[in-house]
Design a protein around this motif. Structure first.
Motif, PDB file in Angstrom:
ATOM      1  N   VAL A   1       0.842  -1.207   0.000  1.00  0.00           N
ATOM      2  CA  VAL A   1       0.000   0.000   0.000  1.00  0.00           C
ATOM      3  C   VAL A   1       0.873   1.252   0.000  1.00  0.00           C
ATOM      4  O   VAL A   1       0.548   2.254  -0.668  1.00  0.00           O
TER       5      VAL A   1
ATOM      6  N   LYS B   1       0.769   4.429  -2.671  1.00  0.00           N
ATOM      7  CA  LYS B   1       0.634   5.841  -2.292  1.00  0.00           C
ATOM      8  C   LYS B   1       1.826   6.661  -2.800  1.00  0.00           C
ATOM      9  O   LYS B   1       1.669   7.839  -3.151  1.00  0.00           O
TER      10      LYS B   1
ATOM     11  N   ALA C   1      -1.045   8.587   4.259  1.00  0.00           N
ATOM     12  CA  ALA C   1      -2.091   8.069   3.377  1.00  0.00           C
ATOM     13  C   ALA C   1      -2.238   6.559   3.516  1.00  0.00           C
ATOM     14  O   ALA C   1      -3.360   6.017   3.492  1.00  0.00           O
ATOM     15  N   ALA C   2      -1.116   5.862   3.692  1.00  0.00           N
ATOM     16  CA  ALA C   2      -1.186   4.410   3.865  1.00  0.00           C
ATOM     17  C   ALA C   2      -1.816   4.041   5.196  1.00  0.00           C
ATOM     18  O   ALA C   2      -2.564   3.051   5.286  1.00  0.00           O
TER      19      ALA C   2
ATOM     20  N   ASP D   1      -5.552   4.069   4.886  1.00  0.00           N
ATOM     21  CA  ASP D   1      -6.141   3.147   3.930  1.00  0.00           C
ATOM     22  C   ASP D   1      -6.894   2.039   4.668  1.00  0.00           C
ATOM     23  O   ASP D   1      -6.423   1.511   5.678  1.00  0.00           O
ATOM     24  N   GLN D   2      -8.064   1.686   4.140  1.00  0.00           N
ATOM     25  CA  GLN D   2      -8.911   0.692   4.796  1.00  0.00           C
ATOM     26  C   GLN D   2      -8.306  -0.712   4.750  1.00  0.00           C
ATOM     27  O   GLN D   2      -8.665  -1.565   5.564  1.00  0.00           O
ATOM     28  N   LYS D   3      -7.400  -0.974   3.812  1.00  0.00           N
ATOM     29  CA  LYS D   3      -6.822  -2.306   3.702  1.00  0.00           C
ATOM     30  C   LYS D   3      -5.983  -2.677   4.917  1.00  0.00           C
ATOM     31  O   LYS D   3      -5.951  -3.832   5.330  1.00  0.00           O
TER      32      LYS D   3
ATOM     33  N   ARG E   1      -5.862  -0.570   7.863  1.00  0.00           N
ATOM     34  CA  ARG E   1      -6.264   0.153   9.063  1.00  0.00           C
ATOM     35  C   ARG E   1      -6.653  -0.793  10.192  1.00  0.00           C
ATOM     36  O   ARG E   1      -6.381  -0.525  11.375  1.00  0.00           O
TER      37      ARG E   1
END
Length: 318
Positions: free
Chosen positions: A87, A91, A129-130, A133-135, A137
């Protein structure tokens, strides 16, 4: 026994008279009571100042360790998690940042801590930003999201403070260049860089004071040699990092040393010339013998035999 009795009698006669009915401020005090009270008050104040400084130093150290610890935990998370690393690369592409990996520091090497914080600041936008990220988090712990604007400003101040030190370390580690003439200018420049400003943060102020104090005591026993080496280097020959008195003293030492070496060279040449003259000088009798020897070489063989009893090698024995 008699000495002990006299000692007890002396203490009995000279002890302070106790009057419990009087207030404490009206009690009889020893002759030097005022002085001892002032000394106690001074020592107490001195102890309080020392404790306050110690507490401030501990707070600054804890703040620094907490900041480095938070950055270290974030970096460690991205190093451990394959998903988080993927991720982060996404970004970086979206934000047009260089695809650099986060650097994990080594506690025993301050250079690695500097590199870790510097790389973290470079990739700050991608890291934030990473983290959002929902992946990834759900897999992140809450303590990883503790870096705020104050932490970022602290990191920027630390990098700005330590960058000249990193540059100086890199220069001094280069084996292809002579470094003894660079030590004195670099030391003076770093001490000037560590001067405390009024608007410095408490952490930066503490770091400047500590580093300047440690650096001032370095190379004091060979300072004259370092100044001389810098003066003989074309890059620092004017010695701009020294005051006028130190510059004059350095140039005077160089002139005196050069004059001493010149005199030593002349003495050596004079001694060598005298030795050569003594080697080439011969005794008059030896010169006469050499003349006879050279003359006999040109005498015909018949004359040689007549003068030396018929021996062809008679001239060797003259």
């Amino acid at each position: 026994m008699e000495m002990e009795s006299k000692h007890v009698l002396f203490l009995t006669n000279n002890q302070v008279e106790r009057k419990p009915e009087l207030n404490e401020d009206k009690q009889e005090k020893p002759a030097n009571g005022g002085r001892s009270d002032k000394m106690k008050a001074y020592n107490k104040l001195k102890l309080l100042k020392r404790q306050r400084k110690k507490l401030e130093r501990q707070e600054v150290r804890m703040e620094k360790e907490m900041f480095q610890g938070r950055v270290r935990r974030v970096v460690s998370f991205f190093h451990r998690s394959t998903l988080a690393n993927a991720v982060l690369k996404e970004k970086q592409k979206l934000l047009d940042l260089p695809p650099h990996k986060l650097i994990q520091d080594v506690i025993t090497r301050w250079n690695s801590s500097f590199d870790m914080v510097e790389r973290f600041l470079e990739q700050q936008a991608a890291v934030c930003a990473a983290q959002l990220d929902q992946k990834i988090r759900k897999s992140m712990k809450n303590d990883l999201q503790t870096l705020n604007e104050e932490d970022m400003s602290t990191a920027e101040e630390i990098i700005q403070l330590l960058r000249p030190v990193k540059t100086a370390t890199t220069i001094m580690c280069e084996e292809a260049q002579l470094t003894i003439s660079v030590i004195a200018p670099l030391k003076s420049k770093l001490i000037e860089h560590f001067s405390v400003c009024e608007d410095d943060m408490p952490l930066i102020k503490e770091m400047k004071q500590t580093m300047a104090k440690e650096l001032k005591h370095r190379y004091t026993d060979v300072q004259e040699v370092l100044n001389t080496a810098a003066a003989l280097d074309a890059r620092f020959k004017t010695l701009p990092f020294l005051c006028k008195e130190e510059r004059d003293a350095t140039f005077k030492n160089i002139i005196n040393e050069a004059a001493h070496l010149w005199d030593q060279k002349e003495d050596t040449q004079a001694h060598d010339g005298t030795a050569m003259e003594e080697t080439h000088t011969t005794h008059p009798s030896e010169e006469a013998c050499d003349d006879e020897l050279h003359a006999s070489e040109y005498v015909p063989v018949s004359k040689k035999n007549q003068s030396n009893g018929g021996s062809v090698w008679g001239h060797i024995h003259c």
